[in-house]
Write a protein that holds these residues in place. Structure first.
Motif, PDB file in Angstrom:
ATOM      1  N   ARG A  88      -7.698  85.438 103.864  1.00 49.48           N
ATOM      2  CA  ARG A  88      -6.830  85.215 102.709  1.00 49.48           C
ATOM      3  C   ARG A  88      -5.891  86.382 102.457  1.00 49.48           C
ATOM      4  O   ARG A  88      -4.802  86.199 101.903  1.00 49.48           O
ATOM      5  CB  ARG A  88      -7.675  84.964 101.447  1.00 49.48           C
ATOM      6  N   THR A  89      -6.305  87.584 102.817  1.00 54.66           N
ATOM      7  CA  THR A  89      -5.546  88.781 102.441  1.00 54.66           C
ATOM      8  C   THR A  89      -4.971  89.574 103.615  1.00 54.66           C
ATOM      9  O   THR A  89      -4.006  90.307 103.440  1.00 54.66           O
ATOM     10  CB  THR A  89      -6.444  89.734 101.640  1.00 54.66           C
ATOM     11  N   GLN A  91      -6.198  92.170 104.819  1.00 53.29           N
ATOM     12  CA  GLN A  91      -6.441  93.578 104.532  1.00 53.29           C
ATOM     13  C   GLN A  91      -7.846  93.942 105.016  1.00 53.29           C
ATOM     14  O   GLN A  91      -8.660  93.068 105.317  1.00 53.29           O
ATOM     15  CB  GLN A  91      -6.332  93.853 103.027  1.00 53.29           C
ATOM     16  N   VAL A 208       2.503  93.168  99.010  1.00 52.15           N
ATOM     17  CA  VAL A 208       1.082  93.143  98.684  1.00 52.15           C
ATOM     18  C   VAL A 208       0.920  93.224  97.174  1.00 52.15           C
ATOM     19  O   VAL A 208       1.434  94.138  96.533  1.00 52.15           O
ATOM     20  CB  VAL A 208       0.333  94.312  99.357  1.00 52.15           C
ATOM     21  N   LEU A 213      -5.244  90.942  95.086  1.00 51.87           N
ATOM     22  CA  LEU A 213      -6.335  91.453  95.906  1.00 51.87           C
ATOM     23  C   LEU A 213      -7.575  91.736  95.062  1.00 51.87           C
ATOM     24  O   LEU A 213      -8.703  91.500  95.504  1.00 51.87           O
ATOM     25  CB  LEU A 213      -5.890  92.712  96.643  1.00 51.87           C
ATOM     26  N   GLN A 216      -9.225  88.468  94.438  1.00 55.36           N
ATOM     27  CA  GLN A 216      -9.847  87.952  95.653  1.00 55.36           C
ATOM     28  C   GLN A 216     -11.167  88.662  95.939  1.00 55.36           C
ATOM     29  O   GLN A 216     -12.148  88.039  96.362  1.00 55.36           O
ATOM     30  CB  GLN A 216      -8.892  88.122  96.841  1.00 55.36           C
TER      31      GLN A 216
END
Length: 232
Positions: A88-89, A91, A208, A213, A216
């Motif tokens: 999803r991210t 990262q 970003v 985040l 999430q």
């Protein structure tokens, strides 16, 4: 063996990874000797690489530091949630547990766009250098230890940990790396104990959204908490 002991003694005192140059300076040994010994010590598990530096290997017991607490949730239960968070991210995603005053990462997932802060390859980091650390410390003790003459700093730390307990989230920004940050949320077992923390690292990438985040990582921590509470 004496030279190996000298290198290990320096690493045992270090709170951050030491580079080849640092160890050469600290030990007074020739750089070629330190380089050769570090290679052998890494192969033996006595030393491990951490970015551009070195730390004691996980095979070396740390005096005064307890063994890593067990994490009861099977890997097959938590790994899909971490993978989903990464998808999803995009990262760096980590799952960490508290070991003394350090965080040991038992799982890390990242791709080519991961946060590159020099510590992404470290299995253990001082709690203060992570977002997972403050989360785990906040729930590990009601009051942080205080030292004489440090009342103001202690009060500030207590307020910070209390805020983390209330919000169940911690965000760590790296002042030396513009835009870099980490966010973490707790994983709670059936007995109500915080047993781990999910951490996400990002920054330096256009577009970003920090708020996204944070939400999430909260969502993933909630999912792992639900899974942990299903265990007998």
């Amino acid at each position: 063996m004496h030279r190996v002991g000298v290198i290990m003694a320096e690493l045992a005192e270090a709170t951050v990874p030491l580079s080849l140059t640092d160890l050469t300076h600290c030990t007074g040994l020739p750089k070629t000797t330190v380089h050769r010994l570090l290679a052998s010590m890494c192969d033996a598990g006595l030393v491990r690489r951490a970015g551009a530096g070195f730390l004691l290997g996980l095979a070396v017991p740390r005096v005064g530091v307890p063994a890593r607490p067990s994490f009861a949730l099977p890997r097959r239960w938590y790994l899909p949630h971490l993978v989903e968070l990464y998808e999803r991210t995009h990262q760096m995603v980590s799952l960490g547990v508290l070991v003394g005053d350090e965080v040991e990462f038992i799982e890390r997932i990242y791709g080519p766009e991961r946060l590159d802060d020099g510590a992404e390859d470290a299995d253990r980091l001082p709690a203060a250098l992570t977002a997972a650390g403050p989360v785990l410390l906040a729930f590990a003790q009601a009051e942080p230890p205080r030292r004489p003459g440090k009342a103001t700093a202690g009060a500030g730390l207590a307020r910070s940990l209390a805020d983390i307990r209330r919000r169940r989230i911690a965000v760590h920004a790296d002042a030396s790396d513009t835009g870099a940050f980490r966010a973490a949320a707790p994983v709670i077992d059936r007995a109500g104990r915080v047993v781990a923390a999910v951490e996400i690292g990002g920054g330096g990438c256009p577009g970003v959204c920090v708020t996204m985040l944070v939400e999430q990582v909260r969502r993933t921590a909630h999912a792992l908490t639900a899974a942990a509470r299903c265990l007998n």
